[in-house]
Design a protein around this motif. Structure first.
Motif, mmCIF file in Angstrom:
data_model
loop_
_atom_site.group_PDB
_atom_site.id
_atom_site.type_symbol
_atom_site.label_atom_id
_atom_site.label_comp_id
_atom_site.label_asym_id
_atom_site.label_seq_id
_atom_site.Cartn_x
_atom_site.Cartn_y
_atom_site.Cartn_z
ATOM 1 N N LEU A 286 -16.384 94.788 78.158
ATOM 2 C CA LEU A 286 -16.850 95.957 78.888
ATOM 3 C C LEU A 286 -17.400 95.473 80.217
ATOM 4 O O LEU A 286 -18.362 94.707 80.261
ATOM 5 C CB LEU A 286 -17.938 96.691 78.104
ATOM 6 N N LEU A 287 -16.764 95.899 81.302
ATOM 7 C CA LEU A 287 -17.205 95.556 82.642
ATOM 8 C C LEU A 287 -18.288 96.539 83.075
ATOM 9 O O LEU A 287 -18.075 97.751 83.057
ATOM 10 C CB LEU A 287 -16.025 95.609 83.625
ATOM 11 N N LEU A 288 -19.448 96.011 83.445
ATOM 12 C CA LEU A 288 -20.528 96.830 83.992
ATOM 13 C C LEU A 288 -20.296 96.874 85.502
ATOM 14 O O LEU A 288 -20.769 96.037 86.262
ATOM 15 C CB LEU A 288 -21.883 96.217 83.632
ATOM 16 N N LYS B 216 -20.388 87.974 78.463
ATOM 17 C CA LYS B 216 -19.155 87.180 78.433
ATOM 18 C C LYS B 216 -18.952 86.497 79.782
ATOM 19 O O LYS B 216 -18.729 85.297 79.844
ATOM 20 C CB LYS B 216 -17.960 88.076 78.094
ATOM 21 N N HIS B 217 -19.007 87.277 80.865
ATOM 22 C CA HIS B 217 -18.847 86.733 82.207
ATOM 23 C C HIS B 217 -19.949 87.284 83.100
ATOM 24 O O HIS B 217 -20.299 88.462 83.016
ATOM 25 C CB HIS B 217 -17.492 87.116 82.814
ATOM 26 N N ASP B 218 -20.470 86.434 83.966
ATOM 27 C CA ASP B 218 -21.438 86.855 84.966
ATOM 28 C C ASP B 218 -21.165 86.018 86.210
ATOM 29 O O ASP B 218 -21.670 84.904 86.354
ATOM 30 C CB ASP B 218 -22.868 86.663 84.474
ATOM 31 N N VAL B 219 -20.317 86.547 87.084
ATOM 32 C CA VAL B 219 -19.844 85.823 88.257
ATOM 33 C C VAL B 219 -20.265 86.571 89.518
ATOM 34 O O VAL B 219 -19.966 87.760 89.659
ATOM 35 C CB VAL B 219 -18.299 85.676 88.226
ATOM 36 N N ASP B 220 -20.934 85.874 90.428
ATOM 37 C CA ASP B 220 -21.326 86.465 91.709
ATOM 38 C C ASP B 220 -20.068 86.741 92.522
ATOM 39 O O ASP B 220 -19.268 85.839 92.770
ATOM 40 C CB ASP B 220 -22.240 85.490 92.444
ATOM 41 N N MET B 221 -19.904 88.006 92.937
ATOM 42 C CA MET B 221 -18.728 88.400 93.715
ATOM 43 C C MET B 221 -19.068 88.573 95.194
ATOM 44 O O MET B 221 -18.227 89.001 95.975
ATOM 45 C CB MET B 221 -18.145 89.705 93.158
ATOM 46 N N GLY C 208 -21.989 90.038 98.202
ATOM 47 C CA GLY C 208 -22.450 91.375 98.569
ATOM 48 C C GLY C 208 -23.319 92.023 97.516
ATOM 49 O O GLY C 208 -23.449 93.242 97.482
ATOM 50 N N GLY C 209 -23.896 91.230 96.633
ATOM 51 C CA GLY C 209 -24.758 91.759 95.582
ATOM 52 C C GLY C 209 -24.019 92.214 94.331
ATOM 53 O O GLY C 209 -24.645 92.616 93.360
ATOM 54 N N ALA C 210 -22.699 92.173 94.345
ATOM 55 C CA ALA C 210 -21.912 92.598 93.177
ATOM 56 C C ALA C 210 -21.596 91.401 92.288
ATOM 57 O O ALA C 210 -21.503 90.265 92.756
ATOM 58 C CB ALA C 210 -20.623 93.271 93.611
ATOM 59 N N ARG C 211 -21.440 91.687 91.011
ATOM 60 C CA ARG C 211 -21.101 90.650 90.033
ATOM 61 C C ARG C 211 -19.940 91.121 89.168
ATOM 62 O O ARG C 211 -19.775 92.309 88.941
ATOM 63 C CB ARG C 211 -22.311 90.386 89.117
ATOM 64 N N TRP C 212 -19.134 90.159 88.722
ATOM 65 C CA TRP C 212 -18.143 90.429 87.670
ATOM 66 C C TRP C 212 -18.927 90.189 86.391
ATOM 67 O O TRP C 212 -19.138 89.062 85.960
ATOM 68 C CB TRP C 212 -16.949 89.492 87.794
ATOM 69 N N VAL D 214 -22.001 101.623 86.734
ATOM 70 C CA VAL D 214 -23.445 101.578 86.552
ATOM 71 C C VAL D 214 -24.145 101.573 87.907
ATOM 72 O O VAL D 214 -23.651 100.998 88.872
ATOM 73 C CB VAL D 214 -23.880 100.360 85.708
ATOM 74 N N ASP D 215 -25.300 102.219 87.958
ATOM 75 C CA ASP D 215 -26.075 102.306 89.191
ATOM 76 C C ASP D 215 -26.674 100.963 89.588
ATOM 77 O O ASP D 215 -26.815 100.673 90.769
ATOM 78 C CB ASP D 215 -27.218 103.310 89.032
ATOM 79 N N ASP D 216 -27.054 100.180 88.602
ATOM 80 C CA ASP D 216 -27.760 98.920 88.837
ATOM 81 C C ASP D 216 -27.261 97.923 87.797
ATOM 82 O O ASP D 216 -27.531 98.079 86.606
ATOM 83 C CB ASP D 216 -29.258 99.175 88.704
ATOM 84 N N GLN D 217 -26.531 96.907 88.252
ATOM 85 C CA GLN D 217 -25.925 95.974 87.297
ATOM 86 C C GLN D 217 -26.969 95.220 86.476
ATOM 87 O O GLN D 217 -26.768 95.013 85.282
ATOM 88 C CB GLN D 217 -25.005 94.980 88.003
ATOM 89 N N GLU D 218 -28.058 94.808 87.083
ATOM 90 C CA GLU D 218 -29.068 94.050 86.329
ATOM 91 C C GLU D 218 -29.732 94.924 85.274
ATOM 92 O O GLU D 218 -29.914 94.508 84.136
ATOM 93 C CB GLU D 218 -30.108 93.443 87.266
ATOM 94 N N LYS D 219 -30.078 96.143 85.648
ATOM 95 C CA LYS D 219 -30.670 97.089 84.685
ATOM 96 C C LYS D 219 -29.679 97.368 83.552
ATOM 97 O O LYS D 219 -30.040 97.377 82.376
ATOM 98 C CB LYS D 219 -31.052 98.380 85.403
ATOM 99 N N ALA D 220 -28.418 97.582 83.919
ATOM 100 C CA ALA D 220 -27.386 97.839 82.911
ATOM 101 C C ALA D 220 -27.224 96.623 81.989
ATOM 102 O O ALA D 220 -27.111 96.777 80.769
ATOM 103 C CB ALA D 220 -26.055 98.167 83.572
#
Length: 133
Positions: free
Chosen positions: A54-56, A29-34, A36-40, A10-16
């Motif tokens: 489904l991983l975004l 299900k999971h929302d973990v800060d990884m 660098g702005g990325a999340r699991w 996805v281009d934008d995790q929050e939008k997705a």
């Protein structure tokens, strides 16, 4: 062996996240800060919260853009979701402002439609005809 996790880039995790939860109806299900702005960031079906996630996934890798661009140009969905009634889901999602690149089409024992997830992917929804009694 079973499928536990699959992903869409996805281009934008929050939008997705908003689209997949608020519009399509999945649950976080999971929302973990990884870092660098990325999340699991995974979502699941509310009908099966312990099922396949489904991983975004952030689309930052250089190979992602040409791959997704080619799929979209050819009208090929990145993945498929099962729905109870493609026609009803098409109507519900269209009313919610979702853009479809293909309306419901019967193809033998399955009816499909293809939507734009607003994050760089085409997604197919499908309903299989019931097995003959």
């Amino acid at each position: 062996m079973r499928i536990h996790l699959t992903s869409v880039f996805v281009d934008d995790q929050e939008k997705a996240h908003r689209f997949y939860t608020d519009v399509l109806g999945f649950r976080t299900k999971h929302d973990v800060d990884m870092g660098g702005g990325a999340r699991w960031l995974t979502v699941v079906s509310p009908e099966n919260p312990g099922g396949t996630e489904l991983l975004l996934e952030p689309a930052g890798h250089p190979a992602v853009k040409p791959y997704r661009d080619a799929l979209v140009a050819d009208g090929i969905p990145a993945t498929q979701f099962a729905v109870d009634d493609v026609h009803a889901e098409y109507e519900r999602l269209t009313a919610a402002g979702v853009t479809f690149t293909q309306g419901p089409v019967a193809m033998g024992p399955v009816t499909t439609a293809v939507l734009d997830d607003t994050c760089g992917n085409l997604i197919q929804i499908a309903t299989e005809a019931p097995e003959p009694a």
